[in-house]
Scaffold this active site. Structure first.
Site, PDB file in Angstrom:
ATOM      1  N   ALA A  80       0.841  -1.196   0.000  1.00  0.00           N
ATOM      2  CA  ALA A  80       0.000   0.000   0.000  1.00  0.00           C
ATOM      3  C   ALA A  80       0.877   1.246   0.000  1.00  0.00           C
ATOM      4  CB  ALA A  80      -0.886  -0.018   1.234  1.00  0.00           C
ATOM      5  N   GLY A  96       0.605  -5.354   0.643  1.00  0.00           N
ATOM      6  CA  GLY A  96      -0.458  -5.461  -0.362  1.00  0.00           C
ATOM      7  C   GLY A  96       0.025  -6.087  -1.666  1.00  0.00           C
ATOM      8  N   GLU A 140      -0.333  -9.566  -1.162  1.00  0.00           N
ATOM      9  CA  GLU A 140      -1.769  -9.883  -1.117  1.00  0.00           C
ATOM     10  C   GLU A 140      -2.362  -9.960  -2.535  1.00  0.00           C
ATOM     11  OE1 GLU A 140      -2.400  -6.825   1.911  1.00  0.00           O
ATOM     12  OE2 GLU A 140      -3.361  -8.377   3.124  1.00  0.00           O
ATOM     13  N   GLU A 164       3.162  -5.666   7.624  1.00  0.00           N
ATOM     14  CA  GLU A 164       2.158  -4.769   8.191  1.00  0.00           C
ATOM     15  C   GLU A 164       2.312  -4.519   9.686  1.00  0.00           C
ATOM     16  OE1 GLU A 164       1.620  -6.807   5.754  1.00  0.00           O
ATOM     17  OE2 GLU A 164       0.137  -6.020   4.346  1.00  0.00           O
TER      18      GLU A 164
HETATM   19  N1  CAA Z   1       4.395   3.475  -0.218  1.00  0.00           N
HETATM   20  C1  CAA Z   1       4.779   4.665  -0.687  1.00  0.00           C
HETATM   21  N2  CAA Z   1       5.984   4.919  -1.231  1.00  0.00           N
HETATM   22  C2  CAA Z   1       6.835   3.878  -1.325  1.00  0.00           C
HETATM   23  C3  CAA Z   1       6.508   2.593  -0.875  1.00  0.00           C
HETATM   24  C4  CAA Z   1       5.214   2.404  -0.292  1.00  0.00           C
HETATM   25  N3  CAA Z   1       4.796   1.207   0.139  1.00  0.00           N
HETATM   26  N4  CAA Z   1       7.558   1.792  -1.084  1.00  0.00           N
HETATM   27  C5  CAA Z   1       8.521   2.536  -1.657  1.00  0.00           C
HETATM   28  N5  CAA Z   1       8.087   3.815  -1.786  1.00  0.00           N
HETATM   29  C6  CAA Z   1       8.794   4.952  -2.367  1.00  0.00           C
HETATM   30  C7  CAA Z   1       9.843   5.489  -1.417  1.00  0.00           C
HETATM   31  O1  CAA Z   1       9.247   6.378  -0.472  1.00  0.00           O
HETATM   32  C8  CAA Z   1      10.777   6.199  -2.377  1.00  0.00           C
HETATM   33  O2  CAA Z   1      10.191   7.409  -2.752  1.00  0.00           O
HETATM   34  P1  CAA Z   1      11.113   8.736  -2.931  1.00  0.00           P
HETATM   35  O3  CAA Z   1      12.051   8.385  -4.073  1.00  0.00           O
HETATM   36  O4  CAA Z   1      10.128   9.799  -3.246  1.00  0.00           O
HETATM   37  O5  CAA Z   1      11.829   8.904  -1.623  1.00  0.00           O
HETATM   38  C9  CAA Z   1      10.733   5.283  -3.612  1.00  0.00           C
HETATM   39  O6  CAA Z   1       9.542   4.517  -3.491  1.00  0.00           O
HETATM   40  C10 CAA Z   1      11.892   4.320  -3.676  1.00  0.00           C
HETATM   41  O7  CAA Z   1      11.976   3.684  -2.429  1.00  0.00           O
HETATM   42  P2  CAA Z   1      13.382   3.411  -1.708  1.00  0.00           P
HETATM   43  O8  CAA Z   1      14.268   4.603  -1.903  1.00  0.00           O
HETATM   44  O9  CAA Z   1      13.109   2.984  -0.322  1.00  0.00           O
HETATM   45  O10 CAA Z   1      13.905   2.226  -2.662  1.00  0.00           O
HETATM   46  P3  CAA Z   1      14.550   0.831  -2.339  1.00  0.00           P
HETATM   47  O11 CAA Z   1      14.502   0.102  -3.635  1.00  0.00           O
HETATM   48  O12 CAA Z   1      15.866   0.970  -1.669  1.00  0.00           O
HETATM   49  O13 CAA Z   1      13.613   0.145  -1.204  1.00  0.00           O
HETATM   50  C11 CAA Z   1      11.562  -0.814  -0.332  1.00  0.00           C
HETATM   51  C12 CAA Z   1      12.364  -0.304  -1.541  1.00  0.00           C
HETATM   52  C13 CAA Z   1      12.265  -1.917   0.429  1.00  0.00           C
HETATM   53  C14 CAA Z   1      10.301  -1.336  -0.986  1.00  0.00           C
HETATM   54  C15 CAA Z   1      11.307   0.309   0.678  1.00  0.00           C
HETATM   55  O14 CAA Z   1      10.906   1.460  -0.030  1.00  0.00           O
HETATM   56  C16 CAA Z   1      10.211  -0.026   1.666  1.00  0.00           C
HETATM   57  O15 CAA Z   1      10.481  -0.636   2.695  1.00  0.00           O
HETATM   58  N6  CAA Z   1       8.950   0.362   1.341  1.00  0.00           N
HETATM   59  C17 CAA Z   1       7.821   0.114   2.212  1.00  0.00           C
HETATM   60  C18 CAA Z   1       7.339  -1.319   2.099  1.00  0.00           C
HETATM   61  C19 CAA Z   1       6.217  -1.650   3.028  1.00  0.00           C
HETATM   62  O16 CAA Z   1       6.311  -1.529   4.242  1.00  0.00           O
HETATM   63  N7  CAA Z   1       5.064  -2.077   2.444  1.00  0.00           N
HETATM   64  C20 CAA Z   1       3.908  -2.470   3.184  1.00  0.00           C
HETATM   65  C21 CAA Z   1       2.897  -1.408   3.149  1.00  0.00           C
HETATM   66  S1  CAA Z   1       1.506  -1.791   4.171  1.00  0.00           S
HETATM   67  C22 CAA Z   1       0.478  -2.667   3.189  1.00  0.00           C
HETATM   68  O17 CAA Z   1       0.783  -2.991   2.062  1.00  0.00           O
HETATM   69  C23 CAA Z   1      -0.853  -2.997   3.828  1.00  0.00           C
HETATM   70  C24 CAA Z   1      -1.989  -3.329   2.949  1.00  0.00           C
HETATM   71  O18 CAA Z   1      -2.012  -3.381   1.745  1.00  0.00           O
HETATM   72  C25 CAA Z   1      -3.233  -3.613   3.605  1.00  0.00           C
END
Ligand code: CAA
Length: 244
Positions: free
Chosen positions: A50, A95, A98, A118
Protein backbone atom coordinates in the site's frame (compact mmCIF):
# COMPACT_ATOMS: atom_id res chain seq x y z
CA UNK A 1 -1.70 -6.35 -16.38
CA UNK A 2 1.22 -4.21 -15.24
CA UNK A 3 1.36 -2.46 -11.87
CA UNK A 4 2.89 0.70 -13.22
CA UNK A 5 4.23 3.15 -10.63
CA UNK A 6 7.89 2.16 -10.71
CA UNK A 7 9.21 5.34 -9.05
CA UNK A 8 7.39 4.32 -5.84
CA UNK A 9 8.05 0.58 -6.35
CA UNK A 10 4.50 0.17 -7.73
CA UNK A 11 2.95 1.06 -4.36
CA UNK A 12 -0.82 0.73 -4.41
CA UNK A 13 -2.70 4.01 -4.28
CA UNK A 14 -6.46 4.59 -4.33
CA UNK A 15 -6.51 4.78 -8.15
CA UNK A 16 -4.79 1.39 -8.44
CA UNK A 17 -7.33 -0.15 -6.06
CA UNK A 18 -10.00 0.84 -8.59
CA UNK A 19 -8.04 0.27 -11.79
CA UNK A 20 -6.67 -3.21 -11.07
CA UNK A 21 -10.07 -4.93 -10.52
CA UNK A 22 -11.42 -3.03 -13.54
CA UNK A 23 -8.53 -4.25 -15.73
CA UNK A 24 -8.97 -7.81 -14.47
CA UNK A 25 -12.70 -7.80 -15.18
CA UNK A 26 -12.09 -6.33 -18.66
CA UNK A 27 -9.53 -9.06 -19.42
CA UNK A 28 -11.95 -11.69 -18.14
CA UNK A 29 -14.70 -10.36 -20.43
CA UNK A 30 -12.40 -10.23 -23.49
CA UNK A 31 -12.75 -13.49 -25.46
CA UNK A 32 -9.24 -13.05 -26.93
CA UNK A 33 -7.70 -13.29 -23.45
CA UNK A 34 -7.13 -16.81 -22.13
CA UNK A 35 -4.92 -16.12 -19.10
CA UNK A 36 -4.15 -13.05 -17.01
CA UNK A 37 -0.65 -12.22 -15.83
CA UNK A 38 0.08 -9.55 -13.23
CA UNK A 39 3.56 -8.09 -13.04
CA UNK A 40 5.33 -5.02 -11.79
CA UNK A 41 6.93 -2.27 -13.90
CA UNK A 42 10.61 -1.40 -13.46
CA UNK A 43 13.53 -3.48 -12.28
CA UNK A 44 13.10 -3.15 -8.51
CA UNK A 45 9.67 -4.42 -7.51
CA UNK A 46 6.56 -6.39 -8.23
CA UNK A 47 4.84 -4.16 -5.69
CA UNK A 48 5.95 -2.60 -2.38
CA UNK A 49 2.44 -2.71 -0.91
CA UNK A 50 0.00 0.00 0.00
CA UNK A 51 1.10 3.57 -0.67
CA UNK A 52 2.16 4.51 2.86
CA UNK A 53 1.94 8.20 2.02
CA UNK A 54 -1.83 7.76 1.76
CA UNK A 55 -2.07 6.42 5.35
CA UNK A 56 -4.09 9.15 7.07
CA UNK A 57 -6.73 8.92 9.78
CA UNK A 58 -10.18 8.33 8.26
CA UNK A 59 -12.14 11.58 8.02
CA UNK A 60 -15.46 10.11 9.18
CA UNK A 61 -17.21 6.96 10.35
CA UNK A 62 -18.34 6.32 6.78
CA UNK A 63 -14.77 6.57 5.53
CA UNK A 64 -13.65 4.24 8.31
CA UNK A 65 -16.30 1.68 7.37
CA UNK A 66 -15.29 1.96 3.71
CA UNK A 67 -11.64 1.40 4.64
CA UNK A 68 -12.60 -1.75 6.54
CA UNK A 69 -14.31 -3.12 3.45
CA UNK A 70 -11.25 -2.40 1.32
CA UNK A 71 -9.99 -5.96 1.77
CA UNK A 72 -12.52 -6.97 -0.88
CA UNK A 73 -10.89 -5.03 -3.73
CA UNK A 74 -8.88 -8.11 -4.71
CA UNK A 75 -11.93 -10.37 -4.97
CA UNK A 76 -12.07 -9.74 -8.71
CA UNK A 77 -8.72 -11.46 -9.07
CA UNK A 78 -9.75 -14.50 -7.07
CA UNK A 79 -13.16 -14.83 -8.70
CA UNK A 80 -12.59 -14.40 -12.44
CA UNK A 81 -12.97 -17.59 -14.48
CA UNK A 82 -9.67 -17.20 -16.34
CA UNK A 83 -6.44 -18.37 -14.73
CA UNK A 84 -4.40 -15.65 -13.07
CA UNK A 85 -0.62 -15.64 -12.66
CA UNK A 86 1.49 -13.40 -10.45
CA UNK A 87 4.96 -12.94 -11.94
CA UNK A 88 6.95 -11.66 -8.97
CA UNK A 89 10.32 -9.95 -9.11
CA UNK A 90 12.13 -7.75 -6.61
CA UNK A 91 10.12 -6.45 -3.67
CA UNK A 92 6.77 -8.09 -3.11
CA UNK A 93 5.61 -6.64 0.19
CA UNK A 94 2.36 -6.18 2.07
CA UNK A 95 -0.46 -5.46 -0.36
CA UNK A 96 1.87 -6.59 -3.16
CA UNK A 97 1.98 -10.08 -1.71
CA UNK A 98 -1.77 -9.88 -1.12
CA UNK A 99 -2.25 -9.26 -4.85
CA UNK A 100 -0.08 -12.29 -5.60
CA UNK A 101 -2.00 -14.37 -3.05
CA UNK A 102 -5.27 -13.64 -4.83
CA UNK A 103 -3.79 -15.12 -8.05
CA UNK A 104 -4.06 -18.80 -8.96
CA UNK A 105 -0.37 -19.34 -9.73
CA UNK A 106 2.66 -17.52 -8.34
CA UNK A 107 6.06 -17.66 -9.96
CA UNK A 108 9.10 -15.72 -8.79
CA UNK A 109 12.38 -14.38 -10.08
CA UNK A 110 15.40 -15.31 -7.97
CA UNK A 111 15.73 -11.67 -6.86
CA UNK A 112 12.31 -11.65 -5.18
CA UNK A 113 12.05 -10.39 -1.59
CA UNK A 114 8.73 -11.26 -0.05
CA UNK A 115 7.07 -10.21 3.23
CA UNK A 116 3.93 -9.10 4.97
CA UNK A 117 5.48 -6.29 7.08
CA UNK A 118 2.16 -4.77 8.19
CA UNK A 119 2.59 -5.39 11.93
CA UNK A 120 5.83 -3.40 11.81
CA UNK A 121 3.71 -0.46 10.62
CA UNK A 122 1.11 -0.96 13.35
CA UNK A 123 -1.52 -2.40 11.00
CA UNK A 124 -2.59 -5.86 9.87
CA UNK A 125 -2.47 -7.47 6.41
CA UNK A 126 -5.87 -6.10 5.49
CA UNK A 127 -6.28 -6.94 1.80
CA UNK A 128 -7.00 -10.61 2.35
CA UNK A 129 -3.52 -11.58 3.60
CA UNK A 130 -4.55 -12.94 7.00
CA UNK A 131 -6.98 -15.28 5.23
CA UNK A 132 -5.26 -16.16 1.96
CA UNK A 133 -1.73 -16.73 3.28
CA UNK A 134 -2.73 -19.46 5.81
CA UNK A 135 -4.88 -21.09 3.15
CA UNK A 136 -1.93 -21.03 0.72
CA UNK A 137 0.89 -22.28 2.98
CA UNK A 138 -0.72 -23.44 6.25
CA UNK A 139 -1.35 -21.65 9.52
CA UNK A 140 2.05 -22.09 11.22
CA UNK A 141 4.30 -20.79 8.42
CA UNK A 142 1.76 -18.03 7.66
CA UNK A 143 1.67 -16.84 11.27
CA UNK A 144 5.47 -16.80 11.37
CA UNK A 145 5.58 -14.51 8.35
CA UNK A 146 2.70 -12.30 9.47
CA UNK A 147 3.71 -11.91 13.13
CA UNK A 148 7.38 -11.17 12.41
CA UNK A 149 7.08 -9.27 9.14
CA UNK A 150 10.24 -11.19 8.18
CA UNK A 151 11.48 -10.88 4.61
CA UNK A 152 12.12 -14.13 2.78
CA UNK A 153 13.87 -14.73 -0.52
CA UNK A 154 12.54 -16.59 -3.56
CA UNK A 155 14.08 -19.94 -2.58
CA UNK A 156 12.50 -19.84 0.87
CA UNK A 157 9.17 -18.84 -0.72
CA UNK A 158 9.49 -21.89 -2.96
CA UNK A 159 10.40 -24.12 -0.03
CA UNK A 160 7.27 -23.17 1.91
CA UNK A 161 5.04 -23.46 -1.16
CA UNK A 162 4.30 -19.76 -1.49
CA UNK A 163 5.53 -19.72 -5.09
CA UNK A 164 5.45 -22.71 -7.40
CA UNK A 165 8.54 -21.89 -9.47
CA UNK A 166 11.71 -19.79 -9.19
CA UNK A 167 13.61 -18.69 -12.29
CA UNK A 168 16.52 -16.36 -13.06
CA UNK A 169 15.31 -12.76 -13.08
CA UNK A 170 16.24 -12.45 -16.77
CA UNK A 171 13.98 -15.42 -17.57
CA UNK A 172 10.84 -14.29 -15.74
CA UNK A 173 9.10 -12.76 -18.78
CA UNK A 174 9.86 -15.82 -20.88
CA UNK A 175 8.56 -18.08 -18.11
CA UNK A 176 5.22 -16.34 -17.62
CA UNK A 177 4.89 -16.09 -21.39
CA UNK A 178 5.28 -19.86 -21.77
CA UNK A 179 2.93 -20.55 -18.87
CA UNK A 180 0.37 -18.17 -20.39
CA UNK A 181 0.66 -19.95 -23.74
CA UNK A 182 0.22 -23.33 -22.07
CA UNK A 183 -2.93 -22.10 -20.33
CA UNK A 184 -4.18 -20.52 -23.57
CA UNK A 185 -4.14 -23.89 -25.27
CA UNK A 186 -6.44 -25.47 -22.68
CA UNK A 187 -10.23 -25.46 -22.91
CA UNK A 188 -11.35 -22.20 -21.24
CA UNK A 189 -14.44 -23.65 -19.62
CA UNK A 190 -12.50 -26.63 -18.27
CA UNK A 191 -10.07 -24.17 -16.67
CA UNK A 192 -12.88 -22.06 -15.23
CA UNK A 193 -14.76 -25.04 -13.79
CA UNK A 194 -11.59 -26.59 -12.36
CA UNK A 195 -10.79 -23.27 -10.72
CA UNK A 196 -14.32 -22.92 -9.36
CA UNK A 197 -14.36 -26.48 -8.01
CA UNK A 198 -10.97 -26.08 -6.31
CA UNK A 199 -11.46 -22.55 -4.96
CA UNK A 200 -15.05 -22.91 -3.78
CA UNK A 201 -14.51 -26.51 -2.71
CA UNK A 202 -11.65 -25.43 -0.44
CA UNK A 203 -14.22 -23.47 1.60
CA UNK A 204 -16.66 -26.42 1.85
CA UNK A 205 -16.88 -29.80 3.53
CA UNK A 206 -15.46 -32.66 1.42
CA UNK A 207 -19.01 -33.90 0.87
CA UNK A 208 -20.23 -30.53 -0.48
CA UNK A 209 -17.06 -30.08 -2.51
CA UNK A 210 -17.48 -33.45 -4.18
CA UNK A 211 -21.10 -32.54 -4.97
CA UNK A 212 -19.94 -29.27 -6.56
CA UNK A 213 -17.31 -31.19 -8.56
CA UNK A 214 -19.95 -33.67 -9.75
CA UNK A 215 -22.25 -30.80 -10.86
CA UNK A 216 -19.48 -29.02 -12.77
CA UNK A 217 -18.32 -32.31 -14.25
CA UNK A 218 -21.86 -32.89 -15.54
CA UNK A 219 -22.08 -29.38 -16.95
CA UNK A 220 -18.80 -29.76 -18.86
CA UNK A 221 -20.19 -32.84 -20.64
CA UNK A 222 -22.42 -30.55 -22.71
CA UNK A 223 -19.61 -28.45 -24.15
CA UNK A 224 -18.33 -28.59 -27.71
CA UNK A 225 -14.79 -28.36 -26.39
CA UNK A 226 -15.23 -31.74 -24.69
CA UNK A 227 -16.11 -33.30 -28.06
CA UNK A 228 -13.15 -31.48 -29.63
CA UNK A 229 -10.76 -32.82 -26.94
CA UNK A 230 -11.76 -36.42 -27.57
CA UNK A 231 -11.81 -35.98 -31.39
CA UNK A 232 -8.34 -34.43 -31.40
CA UNK A 233 -7.01 -37.32 -29.30
CA UNK A 234 -8.48 -39.89 -31.71
CA UNK A 235 -7.23 -37.99 -34.77
CA UNK A 236 -3.77 -37.51 -33.22
CA UNK A 237 -3.84 -33.72 -33.62
CA UNK A 238 -3.73 -30.72 -31.30
CA UNK A 239 -7.19 -29.69 -30.07
CA UNK A 240 -8.54 -26.28 -30.98
CA UNK A 241 -10.72 -25.10 -28.12
CA UNK A 242 -13.17 -22.28 -28.72
CA UNK A 243 -14.59 -21.95 -25.23
CA UNK A 244 -18.07 -23.29 -25.81
N1 CAA B 1 4.40 3.48 -0.22
C1 CAA B 1 4.78 4.66 -0.69
N2 CAA B 1 5.98 4.92 -1.23
C2 CAA B 1 6.84 3.88 -1.33
C3 CAA B 1 6.51 2.59 -0.87
C4 CAA B 1 5.21 2.40 -0.29
N3 CAA B 1 4.80 1.21 0.14
N4 CAA B 1 7.56 1.79 -1.08
C5 CAA B 1 8.52 2.54 -1.66
N5 CAA B 1 8.09 3.82 -1.79
C6 CAA B 1 8.79 4.95 -2.37
C7 CAA B 1 9.84 5.49 -1.42
O1 CAA B 1 9.25 6.38 -0.47
C8 CAA B 1 10.78 6.20 -2.38
O2 CAA B 1 10.19 7.41 -2.75
P1 CAA B 1 11.11 8.74 -2.93
O3 CAA B 1 12.05 8.39 -4.07
O4 CAA B 1 10.13 9.80 -3.25
O5 CAA B 1 11.83 8.90 -1.62
C9 CAA B 1 10.73 5.28 -3.61
O6 CAA B 1 9.54 4.52 -3.49
C10 CAA B 1 11.89 4.32 -3.68
O7 CAA B 1 11.98 3.68 -2.43
P2 CAA B 1 13.38 3.41 -1.71
O8 CAA B 1 14.27 4.60 -1.90
O9 CAA B 1 13.11 2.98 -0.32
O10 CAA B 1 13.91 2.23 -2.66
P3 CAA B 1 14.55 0.83 -2.34
O11 CAA B 1 14.50 0.10 -3.63
O12 CAA B 1 15.87 0.97 -1.67
O13 CAA B 1 13.61 0.14 -1.20
C11 CAA B 1 11.56 -0.81 -0.33
C12 CAA B 1 12.36 -0.30 -1.54
C13 CAA B 1 12.26 -1.92 0.43
C14 CAA B 1 10.30 -1.34 -0.99
C15 CAA B 1 11.31 0.31 0.68
O14 CAA B 1 10.91 1.46 -0.03
C16 CAA B 1 10.21 -0.03 1.67
O15 CAA B 1 10.48 -0.64 2.69
N6 CAA B 1 8.95 0.36 1.34
C17 CAA B 1 7.82 0.11 2.21
C18 CAA B 1 7.34 -1.32 2.10
C19 CAA B 1 6.22 -1.65 3.03
O16 CAA B 1 6.31 -1.53 4.24
N7 CAA B 1 5.06 -2.08 2.44
C20 CAA B 1 3.91 -2.47 3.18
C21 CAA B 1 2.90 -1.41 3.15
S1 CAA B 1 1.51 -1.79 4.17
C22 CAA B 1 0.48 -2.67 3.19
O17 CAA B 1 0.78 -2.99 2.06
C23 CAA B 1 -0.85 -3.00 3.83
C24 CAA B 1 -1.99 -3.33 2.95
O18 CAA B 1 -2.01 -3.38 1.74
C25 CAA B 1 -3.23 -3.61 3.60
Amino acid sequence: VTLDRPTVRNAINAAMREDLPRAIRAADANPDVRAIVIRGAGPKAFCAGADIREFTPPSSLTASRQAKQSNRWLDALALVGKPTIAAIHGYCLGGGLEIALACDIRIAADDAIIALPEVTLGIIPGAGGTQRLPRAIGLGPALRLMLTGERIDAQEAYRIGLVSKVVKAADLDLTWGKLGEQLSEAAPRALAYTKEAARRGAEMSLEDGLRLEADLSTLIQGTRDRIEGASAFRERRKPVYLGD
